[in-house]
Scaffold this motif. Structure first.
Motif, short mmCIF file in Angstrom:
data_model
loop_
_atom_site.label_atom_id
_atom_site.label_comp_id
_atom_site.label_asym_id
_atom_site.label_seq_id
_atom_site.Cartn_x
_atom_site.Cartn_y
_atom_site.Cartn_z
N THR A 266 0.83 -1.20 0.00
CA THR A 266 0.00 0.00 0.00
C THR A 266 0.87 1.24 0.00
O THR A 266 2.04 1.21 0.37
CB THR A 266 -0.92 0.04 1.24
OG1 THR A 266 -0.09 0.07 2.42
CG2 THR A 266 -1.84 -1.16 1.29
N TYR A 267 0.26 2.36 -0.43
CA TYR A 267 0.79 3.71 -0.22
C TYR A 267 -0.26 4.42 0.61
O TYR A 267 -1.31 4.81 0.11
CB TYR A 267 1.01 4.45 -1.54
CG TYR A 267 2.32 4.16 -2.22
CD1 TYR A 267 3.52 4.61 -1.66
CD2 TYR A 267 2.37 3.46 -3.41
CE1 TYR A 267 4.73 4.34 -2.28
CE2 TYR A 267 3.57 3.20 -4.04
CZ TYR A 267 4.75 3.64 -3.46
OH TYR A 267 5.95 3.39 -4.08
N GLY A 268 0.02 4.60 1.90
CA GLY A 268 -1.00 5.16 2.77
C GLY A 268 -2.20 4.24 2.81
O GLY A 268 -2.10 3.05 3.12
N ARG A 269 -3.39 4.76 2.47
CA ARG A 269 -4.60 3.95 2.45
C ARG A 269 -4.87 3.32 1.09
O ARG A 269 -5.84 2.58 0.94
CB ARG A 269 -5.80 4.81 2.86
CG ARG A 269 -5.70 5.36 4.29
CD ARG A 269 -6.94 6.18 4.61
NE ARG A 269 -6.87 6.72 5.97
CZ ARG A 269 -7.82 7.48 6.51
NH1 ARG A 269 -8.90 7.80 5.80
NH2 ARG A 269 -7.69 7.92 7.74
N ARG A 270 -4.04 3.64 0.13
CA ARG A 270 -4.28 3.16 -1.24
C ARG A 270 -3.56 1.83 -1.47
O ARG A 270 -2.35 1.71 -1.27
CB ARG A 270 -3.78 4.20 -2.25
CG ARG A 270 -4.04 3.82 -3.70
CD ARG A 270 -3.77 5.01 -4.60
NE ARG A 270 -2.39 5.44 -4.51
CZ ARG A 270 -1.44 5.06 -5.38
NH1 ARG A 270 -1.73 4.24 -6.38
NH2 ARG A 270 -0.21 5.52 -5.24
N THR A 271 -4.29 0.83 -1.88
CA THR A 271 -3.72 -0.48 -2.18
C THR A 271 -3.06 -0.45 -3.55
O THR A 271 -3.69 -0.05 -4.54
CB THR A 271 -4.79 -1.58 -2.14
OG1 THR A 271 -5.37 -1.63 -0.83
CG2 THR A 271 -4.20 -2.94 -2.48
#
Length: 504
Positions: A266-271
């Motif tokens: 992930t990047y932060g909350r983004r998968t």
């Protein structure tokens, strides 16, 4: 005949310390609305020539002779440079991501680029921003615009930089390898974009890709060792396109060299990656392909321990630690990365020799005299002169920097090499030489290569197997010839259709 908007006459550029010139007597003329392509091997002087239109030379170089004029101004004078930089000329560099301020969100970067249009209402600014993003095929939603440059793919960063260059509606565009690092579908989109700009902007296009140059350029200039060796319309200068050859690598895989099982990132909350699994076998070239933003580069960073992930990565049957700092010295030597961003991968303060000596000294334990000799040998293997040990990254072309990065990875004598767009910054001849070198290393050293690329012609010729990613998931995989000849997923079909890369 129209008066040229930009003209270079008798240009000679060379090292300030003396020695052979980098550019030796080049002439160039560009009229309004015309596209002139500069082609040639890496290090032939393409970028050096084009940068003089901005009044810029790399550190250590000086103009020895010749004149440069753009819209009647000399860019090497303070007055001329100031006039031209007020929106009359725009430059899209090869390493576009390096030009984007990592501390600012995309919305802020693009808003600043649009500030040259004067005072606009909020509605007008939003309309201009949407127009720009649509022009370069980027999302216009708030979530995307709130991202920072490190949170988007290399292809997306390239298109953001393109939007910044176009924001001021310049008279002259200088585009340095605008499709480098893009998948086939997006590269075709950039080609179409450049074609749509014909008539609005004079354009100097630096490229090693005939498939980009052929349909959009009015004139092609071929440079070799800083000299013009051919010029004329693309139909006369460029050979007709030939279909790619079927994969030719010798199949000798016996055991699994590198495996990924259920890798999620992930990047932060983004998968970014979801349950990615594959196996690359001994001496195999496994290609990882997919649209820009599909997670290819993130996967590469996970494999070498540079990005946190869940799941398992196994090297020759042994699980490796998720973070590179926790991996054993043997695992760090055995699994090496050649990154896509050749600028960020090298310390600008170090010479090439210093960059090569570090792994030779610290990971292989060689004494200084032996390490110095090995550094020279490594440069020869990647087709760079021994004298490059004293150069710094700023004095190298994009292709030369990429070859230095490969040499540094080879310094560790890896068993598995992860190459992220290793040929995207190289001309066709140098790229072929690089891929031939990798094939030689596979045969001679038993090296396994994970080749992340957007170029399906390269995949068709060199890879034994292929994995197709889309939105962070594996959507198709198998032997290269089978996948490219009869693609089963819509993404694979689109990529194959954009390049015509299906084997005969």
């Amino acid at each position: 005949m129209s008066t040229p908007l930009a003209r270079i006459e008798g240009l000679v550029v060379g090292p300030v310390t003396g020695g052979p010139p980098t550019v030796a007597g080049v002439d160039l003329s560009v009229t309004g609305g015309q596209v002139v392509a500069l082609m040639g091997r890496s290090g032939s002087g393409k970028t050096t020539t084009a940068l003089t239109l901005l009044g810029h030379l790399r550190p250590g170089l000086a103009r020895r002779a010749g004149t440069v004029h753009v819209a009647g101004h000399d860019p090497f004078t303070a007055t001329g440079a100031a006039t031209l930089r007020r929106g009359r000329i725009a430059y899209l560099p090869q390493d576009a991501a390096a030009t984007l301020n990592p501390a600012r969100r995309l919305a802020s970067l693009l808003a600043e680029a649009l500030s040259g249009h004067g005072r606009l209402s909020r509605t007008e600014r939003a309309e201009q921003l949407t127009r720009l993003l649509d022009l370069v095929h980027l999302p216009t939603d708030r979530a995307f615009l709130r991202r920072h440059p490190h949170q988007i793919s290399g292809g997306q960063a390239q298109r953001v930089a393109f939007a910044v260059a176009l924001a001021a509606d310049p008279e002259l565009l200088v585009l340095d390898e605008p499709t480098a690092g893009l998948d086939a579908v997006l590269a075709r989109g950039v080609r179409d974009l450049i074609g749509s700009l014909v008539g609005r902007h004079a354009t100097v296009l630096i490229s090693h890709d005939p498939d980009l140059v052929r349909p959009v350029s009015d004139e092609v200039v071929i440079l070799e060792a800083g000299r013009t060796v051919a010029s004329g319309p693309p139909a006369r200068i460029l050979a007709p396109r030939r279909p790619p050859k079927t994969a030719t690598a010798v199949r000798v895989p016996v055991d699994a060299a590198l495996s990924a099982a259920g890798v999620c990132a992930t990047y932060g909350r983004r998968t970014v990656l979801t349950a990615v699994s594959f196996t690359a076998r001994e001496r195999e070239c496994l290609a990882v392909v997919g649209p820009s933003g599909s997670g290819k580069s993130t996967l590469a960073r996970c494999l070498v321990g540079l990005h946190p992930y869940r799941g398992t990565v196994t090297l020759h049957g042994q699980p490796v630690a998720r973070a590179t700092g926790d991996r054993t010295a043997a695992h760090r030597r055995d699994l090496q990365l050649v990154a896509q961003d050749s600028v960020a991968a090298l310390n600008p303060r170090e010479t090439v020799g210093q960059a090569l000596l570090r792994p030779l000294r610290h990971l292989r334990g060689l004494p200084v005299p032996q390490a110095s000799a090995e550094a020279t040998n490594l440069l020869a293997r990647v087709h760079l002169p021994a004298g490059y040990v004293d150069r710094r990254p700023a004095s190298l072309s994009g292709g030369e920097r990429q070859r230095v990065n490969l040499a540094r990875a080879l310094a560790c004598r890896p068993r598995v090499l992860v190459c992220d767009e290793v040929t995207s910054a190289l001309d066709v001849h140098t790229g072929e030489a690089m891929l031939a070198l990798l094939a030689e290393l596979r045969r001679d050293l038993g090296l396994t290569v994970v080749l992340i690329t957007h170029d399906l012609a390269t995949v068709a010729r060199w890879a034994d197997a292929v994995v197709v990613l889309d939105n962070g998931r594996v959507v198709e995989s198998g032997p290269t010839a089978a996948v490219l000849r009869a693609p089963g997923h819509a993404v694979t079909r689109a990529l194959v259709g954009a390049t015509g890369a299906a084997p005969d």
